[in-house]
Design a protein around this motif. Structure first.
Motif, PDB file in Angstrom:
ATOM      1  N   PHE A 123       0.813  -1.219   0.000  1.00 13.94           N
ATOM      2  CA  PHE A 123       0.000   0.000   0.000  1.00 13.94           C
ATOM      3  C   PHE A 123       0.847   1.270   0.000  1.00 13.94           C
ATOM      4  O   PHE A 123       0.318   2.360  -0.148  1.00 13.94           O
ATOM      5  CB  PHE A 123      -0.943  -0.002   1.206  1.00 13.94           C
ATOM      6  CG  PHE A 123      -1.858  -1.188   1.186  1.00 13.94           C
ATOM      7  CD1 PHE A 123      -2.921  -1.212   0.300  1.00 13.94           C
ATOM      8  CD2 PHE A 123      -1.615  -2.285   1.981  1.00 13.94           C
ATOM      9  CE1 PHE A 123      -3.755  -2.324   0.238  1.00 13.94           C
ATOM     10  CE2 PHE A 123      -2.439  -3.395   1.917  1.00 13.94           C
ATOM     11  CZ  PHE A 123      -3.506  -3.418   1.039  1.00 13.94           C
TER      12      PHE A 123
ATOM     13  N   ALA B   9      -0.027  -9.893   1.866  1.00 13.99           N
ATOM     14  CA  ALA B   9      -0.655  -8.582   1.767  1.00 13.99           C
ATOM     15  C   ALA B   9      -0.697  -8.205   0.291  1.00 13.99           C
ATOM     16  O   ALA B   9       0.245  -8.501  -0.442  1.00 13.99           O
ATOM     17  CB  ALA B   9       0.146  -7.543   2.547  1.00 13.99           C
ATOM     18  N   ASP B  11      -2.293  -5.144  -2.725  1.00 14.22           N
ATOM     19  CA  ASP B  11      -3.121  -4.059  -3.236  1.00 14.22           C
ATOM     20  C   ASP B  11      -3.887  -4.659  -4.406  1.00 14.22           C
ATOM     21  O   ASP B  11      -3.306  -4.963  -5.456  1.00 14.22           O
ATOM     22  CB  ASP B  11      -2.219  -2.911  -3.699  1.00 14.22           C
ATOM     23  CG  ASP B  11      -3.017  -1.743  -4.247  1.00 14.22           C
ATOM     24  OD1 ASP B  11      -4.105  -1.987  -4.825  1.00 14.22           O
ATOM     25  OD2 ASP B  11      -2.570  -0.600  -4.113  1.00 14.22           O
ATOM     26  N   THR B  51     -11.082 -13.402  -2.274  1.00 16.08           N
ATOM     27  CA  THR B  51     -11.403 -11.971  -2.348  1.00 16.08           C
ATOM     28  C   THR B  51     -11.731 -11.601  -3.797  1.00 16.08           C
ATOM     29  O   THR B  51     -11.163 -12.135  -4.740  1.00 16.08           O
ATOM     30  CB  THR B  51     -10.238 -11.109  -1.831  1.00 16.08           C
ATOM     31  OG1 THR B  51      -9.054 -11.415  -2.571  1.00 16.08           O
ATOM     32  CG2 THR B  51      -9.978 -11.357  -0.356  1.00 16.08           C
ATOM     33  N   HIS B  56      -8.586  -5.590  -1.298  1.00 13.31           N
ATOM     34  CA  HIS B  56      -7.213  -5.648  -0.804  1.00 13.31           C
ATOM     35  C   HIS B  56      -7.077  -6.646   0.346  1.00 13.31           C
ATOM     36  O   HIS B  56      -8.078  -7.103   0.888  1.00 13.31           O
ATOM     37  CB  HIS B  56      -6.785  -4.268  -0.313  1.00 13.31           C
ATOM     38  CG  HIS B  56      -7.146  -3.177  -1.261  1.00 13.31           C
ATOM     39  ND1 HIS B  56      -6.539  -3.050  -2.485  1.00 13.31           N
ATOM     40  CD2 HIS B  56      -8.068  -2.183  -1.182  1.00 13.31           C
ATOM     41  CE1 HIS B  56      -7.076  -2.016  -3.113  1.00 13.31           C
ATOM     42  NE2 HIS B  56      -8.007  -1.475  -2.349  1.00 13.31           N
ATOM     43  N   ALA B  57      -5.835  -6.917   0.706  1.00 11.58           N
ATOM     44  CA  ALA B  57      -5.598  -7.793   1.864  1.00 11.58           C
ATOM     45  C   ALA B  57      -4.352  -7.360   2.605  1.00 11.58           C
ATOM     46  O   ALA B  57      -3.359  -6.952   1.996  1.00 11.58           O
ATOM     47  CB  ALA B  57      -5.445  -9.241   1.412  1.00 11.58           C
ATOM     48  N   LEU B  58      -4.441  -7.420   3.906  1.00 14.26           N
ATOM     49  CA  LEU B  58      -3.251  -7.272   4.746  1.00 14.26           C
ATOM     50  C   LEU B  58      -2.879  -8.627   5.320  1.00 14.26           C
ATOM     51  O   LEU B  58      -1.739  -8.866   5.669  1.00 14.26           O
ATOM     52  CB  LEU B  58      -3.518  -6.285   5.892  1.00 14.26           C
ATOM     53  CG  LEU B  58      -3.454  -4.808   5.526  1.00 14.26           C
ATOM     54  CD1 LEU B  58      -3.962  -3.945   6.665  1.00 14.26           C
ATOM     55  CD2 LEU B  58      -2.026  -4.414   5.154  1.00 14.26           C
ATOM     56  N   TYR B 110     -12.593  -8.479   8.335  1.00 14.21           N
ATOM     57  CA  TYR B 110     -12.638  -7.627   7.146  1.00 14.21           C
ATOM     58  C   TYR B 110     -12.864  -6.188   7.600  1.00 14.21           C
ATOM     59  O   TYR B 110     -13.611  -5.953   8.563  1.00 14.21           O
ATOM     60  CB  TYR B 110     -13.801  -8.020   6.234  1.00 14.21           C
ATOM     61  CG  TYR B 110     -13.508  -9.128   5.259  1.00 14.21           C
ATOM     62  CD1 TYR B 110     -12.933  -8.843   4.018  1.00 14.21           C
ATOM     63  CD2 TYR B 110     -13.810 -10.451   5.557  1.00 14.21           C
ATOM     64  CE1 TYR B 110     -12.675  -9.859   3.105  1.00 14.21           C
ATOM     65  CE2 TYR B 110     -13.559 -11.478   4.652  1.00 14.21           C
ATOM     66  CZ  TYR B 110     -12.988 -11.171   3.422  1.00 14.21           C
ATOM     67  OH  TYR B 110     -12.740 -12.167   2.520  1.00 14.21           O
ATOM     68  N   HIS B 127      -8.108   3.054  -1.803  1.00 14.71           N
ATOM     69  CA  HIS B 127      -8.292   2.181  -0.638  1.00 14.71           C
ATOM     70  C   HIS B 127      -9.395   2.640   0.299  1.00 14.71           C
ATOM     71  O   HIS B 127      -9.530   2.105   1.396  1.00 14.71           O
ATOM     72  CB  HIS B 127      -6.973   2.057   0.135  1.00 14.71           C
ATOM     73  CG  HIS B 127      -5.824   1.686  -0.748  1.00 14.71           C
ATOM     74  ND1 HIS B 127      -4.814   2.550  -1.066  1.00 14.71           N
ATOM     75  CD2 HIS B 127      -5.573   0.548  -1.435  1.00 14.71           C
ATOM     76  CE1 HIS B 127      -3.973   1.954  -1.887  1.00 14.71           C
ATOM     77  NE2 HIS B 127      -4.404   0.741  -2.136  1.00 14.71           N
ATOM     78  N   HIS B 238     -13.201  -1.469  -3.702  1.00 19.71           N
ATOM     79  CA  HIS B 238     -11.859  -0.932  -3.437  1.00 19.71           C
ATOM     80  C   HIS B 238     -11.637  -0.447  -1.999  1.00 19.71           C
ATOM     81  O   HIS B 238     -10.503  -0.177  -1.616  1.00 19.71           O
ATOM     82  CB  HIS B 238     -11.536   0.198  -4.418  1.00 19.71           C
ATOM     83  CG  HIS B 238     -12.291   1.464  -4.140  1.00 19.71           C
ATOM     84  ND1 HIS B 238     -13.584   1.678  -4.559  1.00 19.71           N
ATOM     85  CD2 HIS B 238     -11.937   2.570  -3.464  1.00 19.71           C
ATOM     86  CE1 HIS B 238     -13.981   2.862  -4.148  1.00 19.71           C
ATOM     87  NE2 HIS B 238     -13.002   3.432  -3.487  1.00 19.71           N
ATOM     88  N   CYS B 241     -10.990  -4.577   2.749  1.00 20.46           N
ATOM     89  CA  CYS B 241      -9.677  -5.198   2.990  1.00 20.46           C
ATOM     90  C   CYS B 241      -9.823  -6.404   3.915  1.00 20.46           C
ATOM     91  O   CYS B 241     -10.460  -6.321   4.963  1.00 20.46           O
ATOM     92  CB  CYS B 241      -8.744  -4.164   3.605  1.00 20.46           C
ATOM     93  SG  CYS B 241      -7.081  -4.787   3.914  1.00 20.46           S
ATOM     94  N   LYS B 243      -8.342  -8.203   6.556  1.00 20.26           N
ATOM     95  CA  LYS B 243      -7.286  -7.762   7.471  1.00 20.26           C
ATOM     96  C   LYS B 243      -6.544  -8.902   8.162  1.00 20.26           C
ATOM     97  O   LYS B 243      -5.333  -8.867   8.284  1.00 20.26           O
ATOM     98  CB  LYS B 243      -7.894  -6.840   8.531  1.00 20.26           C
ATOM     99  CG  LYS B 243      -6.838  -5.984   9.170  1.00 20.26           C
ATOM    100  CD  LYS B 243      -7.456  -4.972  10.098  1.00 20.26           C
ATOM    101  CE  LYS B 243      -6.377  -4.218  10.847  1.00 20.26           C
ATOM    102  NZ  LYS B 243      -6.944  -3.473  11.970  1.00 20.26           N
TER     103      LYS B 243
END
Lengths: 247, 247
Positions: A123, B9, B11, B51, B56-58, B110, B127, B238, B241, B243
């Protein structure tokens, strides 16, 4: 006729810099297109700083004249309605017709952001330089101190065409300092003006100092009259941001 | 053979979601290509959550098996060296060969992020959802409380093909809450599993409640057996995420 001063934020990732070019997307071009739609005729925009391709801004400033005077807030809304989302006008003010965004700028702040974590977060890849290397913070601090003041920064300016060469390469850095927040180290440069690629070159030299690759004395010598071999690299554009301009 | 669990993670802006598709860029495809280079043969990757495009993902989790066992840290470095910068493997662990990233997931978090400032910053446009509208925070809070617990969320699931329809639409939300930092309001959903588009639909309904467009009673009824007209919209991908996932 009414002159306006605007403050602009942009993500420069997909733009070829601020200044209008033949056909490439630039910030100036996007602003002029939005203004032409608003005013019904071509409206030239004068920006305070010619940020390079990929460089971002939180506080770029520009001025222009509208034939039909309008309320500043309606100008802001109209421009943002037409501009791509990468560019936002954050402030519009009516100003005297002798205001000049470039010539009247007294002070500018540029920041250069390093991401020091082992893995750069996806990010932050577009707005910080991944720099997971050891830095000596005392040397970095000492390097910042050396740069402060009025110096001839010609050895930190990349050569441009003869036509664009500035009459003087002497500039004043009022302050140079680092701040840290989580994994990010930000170098801030406050000066009365900056030469072509100057911040990216100063950052390159400071990083060499902080990695103990060049000495504080060498950094100091680069500000002197003797032309030396450049033992630093121009750092990438995407971690540079024009943060604020004072008038 | 050795099984590995990885945390990723990404984007998701430029990806067509996690799950491999014929030719479109997906996270799974990028991982499998990097792993094939490492292991010398095709390595199927099993992700915990599919997803959607743009999400997005962390803390996405996946597992895979390597023919030639390797040190986890060297797997992490090798994968990141080949993956695009939009995707970062942030953790690699060797696990027992019966570990399953999807079936063994106990809890997922999430987040859905709103940017409430009048002008959305160009640096957060990819984001967060620009939402400069009035929100009643007491109603938002009450809405979050209603959603907590074990319910049949079928009226918050978008229809998928018959083939992909889950056997049950009952899920448990352990917690739903909002946090605010500067201009950002983040809605967090902690649950044992989520139906297709469930978080984006729940967010849509909560925003209607907080804007006083639908009542708390109506939100409650949408969790009941009677099929009602959907008076909320699926919010854009968008700002969503993934998380964290707990095992």
């Amino acid at each position: 006729m009414q002159r306006y001063k605007i403050k602009i934020a942009y993500d420069g990732t997909l733009f070829c810099g601020f200044q209008r070019q033949q056909s490439d997307p630039t910030i100036q071009k996007a602003l002029e297109e939005a203004l032409e739609h608003l005013d019904g005729a071509f409206v030239p925009v004068v920006g305070a700083s010619r940020t390079d391709a990929g460089v971002h801004a939180l506080g770029q400033v520009a001025h222009f004249d509208l034939n039909k005077p309008r309320d500043p807030f309606s100008v802001l809304k109209a421009l943002n309605a037409r501009l791509p989302k990468e560019i936002r006008v954050v402030e519009v003010n009516s100003v005297d017709c002798d205001f000049h965004a470039r010539f009247h700028a007294k002070k500018k702040i540029y920041t250069y952001t390093l991401s020091t974590s082992f893995q750069q977060s996806p990010f932050h890849r577009l707005h910080s330089l991944h720099f997971p290397y050891k830095l000596n913070s005392s040397l970095l601090e000492a390097g910042c101190q050396i740069l402060k003041g009025t110096h001839d920064f010609k050895q930190f300016a990349n050569t441009t065409t003869e036509k664009n060469r500035p009459p003087s390469t002497v500039r004043t850095l009022f302050d140079v300092f680092t701040t840290q927040e989580n994994e990010f180290i930000t170098l801030s440069f406050i000066g009365d003006g900056f030469l072509y690629n100057m911040v990216r070159n100063l950052t390159g030299a400071l990083l060499e100092v902080a990695q103990e690759k060049i000495s504080i004395e060498m950094l100091s010598s680069l500000l002197g009259p003797m032309v030396l071999q450049r033992n630093y690299t121009t750092q990438p554009a995407h971690a540079l941001c024009l943060k604020e301009i004072f008038y």
